[in-house]
Design a protein around this motif. Structure first.
Motif, PDB file in Angstrom:
ATOM      1  N   SER A 155       0.828  -1.209   0.000  1.00  0.00           N
ATOM      2  CA  SER A 155       0.000   0.000   0.000  1.00  0.00           C
ATOM      3  C   SER A 155       0.860   1.257   0.000  1.00  0.00           C
ATOM      4  CB  SER A 155      -0.900   0.020   1.234  1.00  0.00           C
ATOM      5  OG  SER A 155      -1.623   1.241   1.279  1.00  0.00           O
ATOM      6  N   PRO A 156       0.469   2.266  -0.787  1.00  0.00           N
ATOM      7  CA  PRO A 156       1.193   3.536  -0.730  1.00  0.00           C
ATOM      8  C   PRO A 156       0.892   4.305   0.558  1.00  0.00           C
ATOM      9  CG  PRO A 156      -0.599   3.670  -2.303  1.00  0.00           C
ATOM     10  CD  PRO A 156      -0.543   2.246  -1.840  1.00  0.00           C
ATOM     11  N   ARG A 157      -0.096   3.851   1.305  1.00  0.00           N
ATOM     12  CA  ARG A 157      -0.443   4.488   2.584  1.00  0.00           C
ATOM     13  C   ARG A 157       0.318   3.776   3.697  1.00  0.00           C
ATOM     14  NH1 ARG A 157      -6.942   5.307   1.855  1.00  0.00           N
ATOM     15  NH2 ARG A 157      -6.773   6.495  -0.070  1.00  0.00           N
ATOM     16  N   LYS A 158       1.356   4.412   4.178  1.00  0.00           N
ATOM     17  CA  LYS A 158       2.255   3.772   5.144  1.00  0.00           C
ATOM     18  C   LYS A 158       1.603   3.495   6.494  1.00  0.00           C
ATOM     19  CE  LYS A 158       6.182   5.716   2.884  1.00  0.00           C
ATOM     20  NZ  LYS A 158       7.277   6.645   2.906  1.00  0.00           N
ATOM     21  N   ASN A 159       0.531   4.199   6.813  1.00  0.00           N
ATOM     22  CA  ASN A 159      -0.185   3.968   8.067  1.00  0.00           C
ATOM     23  C   ASN A 159      -1.638   3.596   7.799  1.00  0.00           C
ATOM     24  OD1 ASN A 159       2.024   4.650   9.853  1.00  0.00           O
ATOM     25  ND2 ASN A 159       1.754   6.743   9.138  1.00  0.00           N
ATOM     26  N   GLY A 160      -1.905   3.059   6.613  1.00  0.00           N
ATOM     27  CA  GLY A 160      -3.258   2.702   6.224  1.00  0.00           C
ATOM     28  C   GLY A 160      -3.682   1.335   6.751  1.00  0.00           C
TER      29      GLY A 160
ATOM     30  N   GLY B  60       1.186  -7.659   2.012  1.00  0.00           N
ATOM     31  CA  GLY B  60      -0.113  -7.002   2.055  1.00  0.00           C
ATOM     32  C   GLY B  60      -0.303  -6.094   0.866  1.00  0.00           C
ATOM     33  N   THR B  61      -1.563  -5.994   0.416  1.00  0.00           N
ATOM     34  CA  THR B  61      -1.866  -5.132  -0.712  1.00  0.00           C
ATOM     35  C   THR B  61      -3.288  -4.606  -0.622  1.00  0.00           C
ATOM     36  OG1 THR B  61      -1.912  -4.939  -3.135  1.00  0.00           O
ATOM     37  CG2 THR B  61      -2.645  -7.031  -2.208  1.00  0.00           C
TER      38      THR B  61
ATOM     39  N   VAL C   3      -6.632  -3.656  -2.694  1.00  0.00           N
ATOM     40  CA  VAL C   3      -7.209  -4.238  -3.906  1.00  0.00           C
ATOM     41  C   VAL C   3      -7.462  -3.116  -4.901  1.00  0.00           C
ATOM     42  CG1 VAL C   3      -9.183  -5.478  -4.861  1.00  0.00           C
ATOM     43  CG2 VAL C   3      -8.256  -6.138  -2.634  1.00  0.00           C
ATOM     44  N   TYR C   4      -6.834  -3.240  -6.076  1.00  0.00           N
ATOM     45  CA  TYR C   4      -7.038  -2.287  -7.162  1.00  0.00           C
ATOM     46  C   TYR C   4      -7.633  -3.048  -8.336  1.00  0.00           C
ATOM     47  CZ  TYR C   4      -3.791   0.925  -4.740  1.00  0.00           C
ATOM     48  OH  TYR C   4      -3.164   1.754  -3.848  1.00  0.00           O
ATOM     49  N   TRP C   5      -8.844  -2.732  -8.710  1.00  0.00           N
ATOM     50  CA  TRP C   5      -9.530  -3.391  -9.813  1.00  0.00           C
ATOM     51  C   TRP C   5      -9.519  -4.915  -9.673  1.00  0.00           C
ATOM     52  CZ3 TRP C   5     -12.757  -1.042 -12.952  1.00  0.00           C
ATOM     53  CH2 TRP C   5     -12.640   0.329 -13.134  1.00  0.00           C
ATOM     54  N   GLY C   6      -9.745  -5.377  -8.461  1.00  0.00           N
ATOM     55  CA  GLY C   6      -9.824  -6.818  -8.214  1.00  0.00           C
ATOM     56  C   GLY C   6      -8.485  -7.524  -8.196  1.00  0.00           C
ATOM     57  N   ASN C   7      -7.407  -6.771  -8.097  1.00  0.00           N
ATOM     58  CA  ASN C   7      -6.090  -7.390  -8.121  1.00  0.00           C
ATOM     59  C   ASN C   7      -5.150  -6.648  -7.177  1.00  0.00           C
ATOM     60  OD1 ASN C   7      -3.943  -9.087  -8.970  1.00  0.00           O
ATOM     61  ND2 ASN C   7      -4.866  -9.204 -11.003  1.00  0.00           N
ATOM     62  N   LEU C   8      -3.886  -7.105  -7.133  1.00  0.00           N
ATOM     63  CA  LEU C   8      -2.935  -6.478  -6.239  1.00  0.00           C
ATOM     64  C   LEU C   8      -2.396  -5.182  -6.821  1.00  0.00           C
ATOM     65  CD1 LEU C   8       0.530  -7.940  -6.585  1.00  0.00           C
ATOM     66  CD2 LEU C   8      -1.328  -9.436  -7.242  1.00  0.00           C
ATOM     67  N   ASN C   9      -1.807  -4.393  -5.958  1.00  0.00           N
ATOM     68  CA  ASN C   9      -1.194  -3.131  -6.336  1.00  0.00           C
ATOM     69  C   ASN C   9      -0.181  -3.365  -7.460  1.00  0.00           C
ATOM     70  OD1 ASN C   9       1.380  -1.489  -6.023  1.00  0.00           O
ATOM     71  ND2 ASN C   9       0.007  -0.249  -4.788  1.00  0.00           N
ATOM     72  N   GLY C  10      -0.182  -2.485  -8.455  1.00  0.00           N
ATOM     73  CA  GLY C  10       0.675  -2.650  -9.624  1.00  0.00           C
ATOM     74  C   GLY C  10       2.161  -2.651  -9.322  1.00  0.00           C
TER      75      GLY C  10
ATOM     76  N   VAL D 293      -2.266 -10.404   3.323  1.00  0.00           N
ATOM     77  CA  VAL D 293      -3.271  -9.439   3.771  1.00  0.00           C
ATOM     78  C   VAL D 293      -3.771  -8.664   2.559  1.00  0.00           C
ATOM     79  CG1 VAL D 293      -3.638  -7.323   5.115  1.00  0.00           C
ATOM     80  CG2 VAL D 293      -2.251  -9.175   6.064  1.00  0.00           C
ATOM     81  N   THR D 294      -5.095  -8.557   2.423  1.00  0.00           N
ATOM     82  CA  THR D 294      -5.686  -7.709   1.389  1.00  0.00           C
ATOM     83  C   THR D 294      -6.702  -6.772   2.037  1.00  0.00           C
ATOM     84  OG1 THR D 294      -7.450  -9.288   0.858  1.00  0.00           O
ATOM     85  CG2 THR D 294      -5.415  -9.437  -0.434  1.00  0.00           C
TER      86      THR D 294
END
Length: 179
Positions: free
Chosen positions: A9-14, A88-89, A91-98, A132-133
């Motif tokens: 995730s680009p959100r480090k505390n997300g 962990g990722t 979900v972007y368009w039903g898949n993992l982060n690019g 983790v998703t």
């Protein structure tokens, strides 16, 4: 034991980061002084895209990517030396982060070898993995619409094909209210 954590995730505390911390605590809290944790926020890594040349799977290269030395090489070494991986990722368009997918594309040589006939050989048998998703789609629609299941399936495919035994999958749904 060396433990590798890849926060896609680009959100480090997300939500993904929080869940990774919780899972790390769940599996390793009692042994943390004995463990060394290598945490990487994928958004901070600098690496080039895989060229698909497959030179890394040749005997001569022995899993080492031929591209210029970058953060993907660093992660490759950490994967070789870890006993457990947490990935962990969102979900972007039903898949993992690019960017996480691009990293795994670069790591194919360290994740899997191949026989002389080109049959993939997992290189990490005996190692454990936690997946983790997190997605904004509320439960149960995250499964009905394939959101969480697509990202989880992709990560399980990558890790299982590499020999990791997935010991836990955590799916977080309906996170839109938490953003």
């Amino acid at each position: 034991m060396n433990i590798l954590v890849l926060n896609g995730s680009p959100r480090k505390n997300g939500n993904v980061a929080k869940a990774l911390h919780a899972e790390l605590k769940r599996f390793c809290a009692d042994k943390m002084p004995e463990n060394t944790v290598y945490w990487h926020d994928i958004s901070d890594l600098n690496f080039d895209f895989c060229r698909g040349c497959m030179a890394c799977r040749s005997k001569e290269k022995n899993g080492v990517c031929i591209l210029a030395n970058d953060d993907a090489h660093k992660i490759a070494e950490e994967i070789k030396n870890c006993g457990m991986i947490f990935v962990g990722t969102p979900v972007y368009w039903g898949n993992l982060n690019g960017k996480l997918k691009a990293l795994f594309d670069r790591l194919v040589g360290v994740m899997m070898g191949e026989t002389r006939m080109g049959i993939p050989v997992p290189l990490h048998k005996g190692k454990k993995a936690v997946v983790v998703t997190s997605c904004t789609t509320p439960f149960p629609f995250n499964y009905i619409c394939g959101q969480s299941s697509g990202a989880g399936r992709a990560l399980r495919e990558i890790l299982k094909s590499s020999g990791f035994k997935i010991i836990r999958t955590k799916n977080i749904a309906g996170t839109k209210k938490n953003n």
